[in-house]
Design a protein around this motif. Structure first.
Motif, short mmCIF file in Angstrom:
data_model
loop_
_atom_site.label_atom_id
_atom_site.label_comp_id
_atom_site.label_asym_id
_atom_site.label_seq_id
_atom_site.Cartn_x
_atom_site.Cartn_y
_atom_site.Cartn_z
N ILE A 1 0.84 -1.20 0.00
CA ILE A 1 0.00 0.00 0.00
C ILE A 1 0.87 1.25 0.00
O ILE A 1 0.57 2.23 -0.69
CB ILE A 1 -0.98 -0.02 1.19
CG1 ILE A 1 -2.01 -1.13 0.97
CG2 ILE A 1 -1.67 1.32 1.36
CD1 ILE A 1 -2.95 -1.35 2.12
N ALA A 2 1.98 1.23 0.74
CA ALA A 2 2.90 2.38 0.73
C ALA A 2 3.50 2.58 -0.65
O ALA A 2 3.63 3.72 -1.12
CB ALA A 2 4.00 2.18 1.78
N SER B 1 -0.83 -0.61 13.07
CA SER B 1 -0.96 0.86 13.05
C SER B 1 -0.42 1.44 11.74
O SER B 1 -1.04 2.32 11.14
CB SER B 1 -0.24 1.46 14.25
OG SER B 1 -0.29 2.86 14.20
N GLN B 2 0.73 0.96 11.30
CA GLN B 2 1.29 1.42 10.03
C GLN B 2 0.39 1.05 8.86
O GLN B 2 0.21 1.84 7.93
CB GLN B 2 2.69 0.84 9.81
CG GLN B 2 3.73 1.43 10.73
CD GLN B 2 5.08 0.74 10.59
OE1 GLN B 2 5.23 -0.25 9.89
NE2 GLN B 2 6.08 1.27 11.29
N LEU B 3 -0.20 -0.13 8.91
CA LEU B 3 -1.13 -0.56 7.88
C LEU B 3 -2.35 0.37 7.85
O LEU B 3 -2.80 0.79 6.79
CB LEU B 3 -1.57 -2.01 8.10
CG LEU B 3 -2.64 -2.54 7.15
CD1 LEU B 3 -2.16 -2.52 5.71
CD2 LEU B 3 -3.06 -3.95 7.56
N ARG B 4 -2.85 0.70 9.01
CA ARG B 4 -4.02 1.59 9.10
C ARG B 4 -3.69 2.96 8.52
O ARG B 4 -4.47 3.52 7.74
CB ARG B 4 -4.46 1.71 10.55
CG ARG B 4 -5.74 2.52 10.72
CD ARG B 4 -6.24 2.53 12.14
NE ARG B 4 -6.64 1.19 12.52
CZ ARG B 4 -6.25 0.57 13.62
NH1 ARG B 4 -5.46 1.18 14.47
NH2 ARG B 4 -6.66 -0.65 13.90
N GLN B 5 -2.53 3.52 8.86
CA GLN B 5 -2.14 4.84 8.34
C GLN B 5 -1.96 4.80 6.82
O GLN B 5 -2.43 5.69 6.11
CB GLN B 5 -0.86 5.31 9.01
CG GLN B 5 -1.03 5.69 10.45
CD GLN B 5 0.31 5.97 11.14
OE1 GLN B 5 1.37 5.74 10.57
NE2 GLN B 5 0.25 6.43 12.38
N ALA B 6 -1.30 3.76 6.33
CA ALA B 6 -1.08 3.63 4.88
C ALA B 6 -2.42 3.46 4.17
O ALA B 6 -2.62 4.02 3.08
CB ALA B 6 -0.16 2.44 4.58
N SER B 7 -3.33 2.72 4.77
CA SER B 7 -4.65 2.52 4.15
C SER B 7 -5.45 3.81 4.09
O SER B 7 -6.13 4.08 3.10
CB SER B 7 -5.44 1.46 4.94
OG SER B 7 -4.79 0.22 4.86
N GLU C 1 -4.18 6.87 3.96
CA GLU C 1 -3.55 7.68 2.92
C GLU C 1 -3.93 7.16 1.54
O GLU C 1 -4.20 7.93 0.62
CB GLU C 1 -2.03 7.66 3.08
CG GLU C 1 -1.31 8.47 2.02
CD GLU C 1 0.21 8.35 2.12
OE1 GLU C 1 0.87 8.75 1.13
OE2 GLU C 1 0.73 7.87 3.14
N ASN C 2 -3.97 5.83 1.40
CA ASN C 2 -4.32 5.21 0.14
C ASN C 2 -5.74 5.59 -0.29
O ASN C 2 -5.98 5.89 -1.46
CB ASN C 2 -4.19 3.69 0.27
CG ASN C 2 -4.25 2.98 -1.05
OD1 ASN C 2 -5.24 2.33 -1.35
ND2 ASN C 2 -3.20 3.09 -1.84
N LEU C 3 -6.65 5.61 0.65
CA LEU C 3 -8.03 5.98 0.36
C LEU C 3 -8.11 7.41 -0.17
O LEU C 3 -8.76 7.67 -1.18
CB LEU C 3 -8.89 5.82 1.62
CG LEU C 3 -10.36 6.15 1.47
CD1 LEU C 3 -11.03 5.20 0.48
CD2 LEU C 3 -11.05 6.07 2.81
N VAL C 4 -7.39 8.32 0.48
CA VAL C 4 -7.39 9.72 0.05
C VAL C 4 -6.78 9.84 -1.34
O VAL C 4 -7.32 10.53 -2.22
CB VAL C 4 -6.63 10.60 1.07
CG1 VAL C 4 -6.41 12.00 0.54
CG2 VAL C 4 -7.38 10.63 2.39
N ARG C 5 -5.66 9.18 -1.56
CA ARG C 5 -4.98 9.27 -2.86
C ARG C 5 -5.80 8.62 -3.98
O ARG C 5 -5.84 9.11 -5.10
CB ARG C 5 -3.59 8.65 -2.78
CG ARG C 5 -2.63 9.48 -1.94
CD ARG C 5 -1.21 9.02 -2.12
NE ARG C 5 -0.30 9.75 -1.29
CZ ARG C 5 0.17 10.97 -1.57
NH1 ARG C 5 -0.20 11.57 -2.67
NH2 ARG C 5 1.01 11.57 -0.75
N LEU C 6 -6.45 7.50 -3.69
CA LEU C 6 -7.28 6.86 -4.70
C LEU C 6 -8.49 7.73 -5.07
O LEU C 6 -8.85 7.84 -6.24
CB LEU C 6 -7.76 5.49 -4.22
CG LEU C 6 -6.71 4.38 -4.24
CD1 LEU C 6 -7.24 3.13 -3.54
CD2 LEU C 6 -6.30 4.06 -5.66
#
Length: 154
Positions: free
Chosen positions: A33-34, A92-98, A100-105
């Motif tokens: 995801i990152a 926690s890192q997965l949640r943050q990356a997810s 950010e991914n939602l916003v970018r998508l």
């Protein structure tokens, strides 16, 4: 008298291999995801096709491992607090990356919609100015007549 069936202790039921596999899955999913977020930040939404399938596989694996770990997993994490902190940090890192991914998508989808609208509007404008052929396939009169001042006898 009721028969007694001894139940294993929670410690016996929690599988440390499942917890380790869960950590590995969470870590790999966060990395993918990152990577996708970096591509989106550079404006390359087409590269998502390469990561989408693996993301889907890992998400299913994550859900399965989480279910396998079950409520007994808490005792496993209590017995090994360092592993518990590592797992929680990875989640926690997965949640943050997810997030950010939602916003970018959403931004990439919005940009794609704007591009499609711009192309459609250009096509609408082009169709209003007329073309070489009419709606019935005939050539409009102004295209059949020679331009004014043209001398064909020279």
């Amino acid at each position: 008298m009721l028969p007694f069936i001894p139940q294993p202790h929670a410690e016996d039921r929690a599988d440390p291999h499942v917890a380790q596999a869960l950590l590995e899955t969470v870590t790999e999913l966060a990395e993918i995801i990152a990577e996708e977020n970096r591509s989106l930040a550079l404006g390359f939404p087409a590269s998502l096709a390469t990561t989408s399938e693996r993301k889907t596989e890992l998400a299913a694996e994550y859900a399965e491992l989480w279910a396998d770990l079950g409520p007994d997993g808490a005792t496993l994490l209590v017995r090994d607090p360092d592993f518990g902190r590592t797992l929680m940090e990875a989640v926690s890192q997965l949640r943050q990356a997810s997030q950010e991914n939602l916003v970018r998508l959403e931004a990439a989808i919005s940009a794609s919609r704007r591009r499609v609208e711009a192309v459609l509007e250009a096509l609408r404008q082009d169709s209003r100015t007329g073309g070489a052929y009419g709606a019935k396939g005939d050539i409009p009169l102004d295209l059949r007549l020679p331009p004014v001042g043209m001398n064909f006898h020279a």
